[in-house]
Design a protein around this motif. Sequence first.
Motif, PDB file in Angstrom:
ATOM      1  N   ALA A  16      66.518  -2.946   0.432  1.00 14.14           N
ATOM      2  CA  ALA A  16      65.287  -3.340   1.117  1.00 14.14           C
ATOM      3  C   ALA A  16      65.206  -2.689   2.493  1.00 14.14           C
ATOM      4  N   GLU A  17      66.334  -2.648   3.194  1.00 15.22           N
ATOM      5  CA  GLU A  17      66.371  -2.015   4.512  1.00 15.22           C
ATOM      6  C   GLU A  17      65.996  -0.538   4.422  1.00 15.22           C
ATOM      7  N   LYS A  18      66.560   0.156   3.466  1.00 14.82           N
ATOM      8  CA  LYS A  18      66.263   1.576   3.305  1.00 14.82           C
ATOM      9  C   LYS A  18      64.809   1.803   2.905  1.00 14.82           C
ATOM     10  N   ALA A  19      64.275   0.945   2.060  1.00 16.31           N
ATOM     11  CA  ALA A  19      62.869   1.066   1.649  1.00 16.31           C
ATOM     12  C   ALA A  19      61.943   0.842   2.842  1.00 16.31           C
ATOM     13  N   ILE A  20      62.261  -0.136   3.672  1.00 16.22           N
ATOM     14  CA  ILE A  20      61.447  -0.403   4.860  1.00 16.22           C
ATOM     15  C   ILE A  20      61.492   0.781   5.812  1.00 16.22           C
ATOM     16  N   LEU A  21      62.671   1.370   5.992  1.00 14.95           N
ATOM     17  CA  LEU A  21      62.787   2.529   6.880  1.00 14.95           C
ATOM     18  C   LEU A  21      61.993   3.727   6.349  1.00 14.95           C
ATOM     19  N   ILE A  22      61.977   3.901   5.043  1.00 18.28           N
ATOM     20  CA  ILE A  22      61.173   4.984   4.455  1.00 18.28           C
ATOM     21  C   ILE A  22      59.691   4.724   4.714  1.00 18.28           C
ATOM     22  N   LEU A  23      59.260   3.473   4.564  1.00 15.59           N
ATOM     23  CA  LEU A  23      57.862   3.133   4.850  1.00 15.59           C
ATOM     24  C   LEU A  23      57.530   3.355   6.327  1.00 15.59           C
ATOM     25  N   ILE A  24      58.456   2.982   7.213  1.00 10.28           N
ATOM     26  CA  ILE A  24      58.244   3.203   8.645  1.00 10.28           C
ATOM     27  C   ILE A  24      58.059   4.693   8.918  1.00 10.28           C
ATOM     28  N   ALA A  25      58.909   5.526   8.337  1.00  8.93           N
ATOM     29  CA  ALA A  25      58.795   6.970   8.534  1.00  8.93           C
ATOM     30  C   ALA A  25      57.457   7.479   7.986  1.00  8.93           C
ATOM     31  N   PHE A  26      57.086   7.019   6.813  1.00  6.05           N
ATOM     32  CA  PHE A  26      55.829   7.442   6.186  1.00  6.05           C
ATOM     33  C   PHE A  26      54.627   7.054   7.041  1.00  6.05           C
ATOM     34  N   PHE A  27      54.577   5.794   7.481  1.00  3.26           N
ATOM     35  CA  PHE A  27      53.457   5.325   8.296  1.00  3.26           C
ATOM     36  C   PHE A  27      53.435   5.999   9.664  1.00  3.26           C
ATOM     37  N   THR A  28      54.610   6.328  10.195  1.00  2.00           N
ATOM     38  CA  THR A  28      54.670   7.028  11.475  1.00  2.00           C
ATOM     39  C   THR A  28      54.084   8.419  11.346  1.00  2.00           C
ATOM     40  N   ILE A  29      54.424   9.110  10.267  1.00  2.00           N
ATOM     41  CA  ILE A  29      53.873  10.457  10.030  1.00  2.00           C
ATOM     42  C   ILE A  29      52.352  10.394   9.871  1.00  2.00           C
ATOM     43  N   ILE A  30      51.864   9.388   9.161  1.00  2.00           N
ATOM     44  CA  ILE A  30      50.411   9.219   9.016  1.00  2.00           C
ATOM     45  C   ILE A  30      49.776   8.965  10.387  1.00  2.00           C
ATOM     46  N   SER A  31      50.410   8.124  11.203  1.00  2.00           N
ATOM     47  CA  SER A  31      49.880   7.823  12.532  1.00  2.00           C
ATOM     48  C   SER A  31      49.858   9.057  13.423  1.00  2.00           C
ATOM     49  N   VAL A  32      50.881   9.900  13.317  1.00  2.00           N
ATOM     50  CA  VAL A  32      50.901  11.158  14.072  1.00  2.00           C
ATOM     51  C   VAL A  32      49.711  12.024  13.654  1.00  2.00           C
ATOM     52  N   GLY A  33      49.471  12.112  12.361  1.00  2.00           N
ATOM     53  CA  GLY A  33      48.329  12.892  11.867  1.00  2.00           C
ATOM     54  C   GLY A  33      47.008  12.357  12.387  1.00  2.00           C
ATOM     55  N   ILE A  34      46.846  11.052  12.380  1.00  2.00           N
ATOM     56  CA  ILE A  34      45.611  10.436  12.884  1.00  2.00           C
ATOM     57  C   ILE A  34      45.460  10.711  14.375  1.00  2.00           C
ATOM     58  N   GLU A  35      46.541  10.576  15.121  1.00  2.00           N
ATOM     59  CA  GLU A  35      46.493  10.825  16.568  1.00  2.00           C
ATOM     60  C   GLU A  35      46.164  12.281  16.863  1.00  2.00           C
ATOM     61  N   MET A  36      46.776  13.203  16.117  1.00  2.00           N
ATOM     62  CA  MET A  36      46.473  14.629  16.316  1.00  2.00           C
ATOM     63  C   MET A  36      45.011  14.927  15.988  1.00  2.00           C
ATOM     64  N   TYR A  37      44.508  14.338  14.925  1.00  2.13           N
ATOM     65  CA  TYR A  37      43.107  14.524  14.551  1.00  2.13           C
ATOM     66  C   TYR A  37      42.195  14.008  15.665  1.00  2.13           C
ATOM     67  N   THR A  38      42.511  12.834  16.211  1.00  2.00           N
ATOM     68  CA  THR A  38      41.714  12.252  17.291  1.00  2.00           C
ATOM     69  C   THR A  38      41.716  13.151  18.521  1.00  2.00           C
ATOM     70  N   VAL A  39      42.875  13.696  18.868  1.00  2.00           N
ATOM     71  CA  VAL A  39      42.977  14.601  20.026  1.00  2.00           C
ATOM     72  C   VAL A  39      42.139  15.854  19.797  1.00  2.00           C
ATOM     73  N   ILE A  40      42.203  16.403  18.591  1.00  2.00           N
ATOM     74  CA  ILE A  40      41.438  17.615  18.275  1.00  2.00           C
ATOM     75  C   ILE A  40      39.941  17.333  18.325  1.00  2.00           C
ATOM     76  N   VAL A  41      39.519  16.202  17.761  1.00  2.00           N
ATOM     77  CA  VAL A  41      38.098  15.849  17.760  1.00  2.00           C
ATOM     78  C   VAL A  41      37.603  15.624  19.190  1.00  2.00           C
ATOM     79  N   ASN A  42      38.403  14.951  20.015  1.00  7.04           N
ATOM     80  CA  ASN A  42      38.001  14.686  21.406  1.00  7.04           C
ATOM     81  C   ASN A  42      38.063  15.945  22.266  1.00  7.04           C
ATOM     82  N   GLY A  43      38.888  16.897  21.863  1.00  7.32           N
ATOM     83  CA  GLY A  43      38.986  18.149  22.606  1.00  7.32           C
ATOM     84  C   GLY A  43      39.777  18.064  23.891  1.00  7.32           C
TER      85      GLY A  43
END
Length: 142
Positions: A16-43
């Motif tokens: 369970a611990e390892k599965a949660i850590l994989i989810l944390i990594a996955f959601f973090t990568i998604i959040s980085v993508g969203i943040e980068m998209y927001t920065v690009i859109v805002n210029g």
Amino acid sequence: RRRLSAMKMYDLINLAEKAILILIAFFTIISVGIEMYTVIVNGKIALTDLLLMFIYAEVLGMVAAFYKYNKIPITIPIFIAITALCRLIILQGKGISTIDLIYESAAVLLLAIAAIVIQKVMKESDSDAKVKDKVIEETQNK
């Protein structure tokens, strides 16, 4: 039988611990993508955006450290907390009350001192362990 049951429970918790850590990594990568998209859109890139990206990088580093060393170094969450507090102070801007700024700054200082103390203690314990291992090795060779 009881030992077998305890071992199964340990394996389940470990999985369970390892599965949660994989989810944390996955959601973090998604959040980085969203943040980068927001920065690009805002210029434009604000300091708070960079600090948020740094927090994401530290979270990914923490997950990677777990998989490499099978433990999470306590200093990584401390660095994440320091960065998050700094980001909060910057986001609040000039509208922050003086007492809140003092409290938040004191929290950053306290966390920084804790990280230094923990690193120093860990280095000393590693050094002590190496000396102890060397003494044991020398006595075994005699």
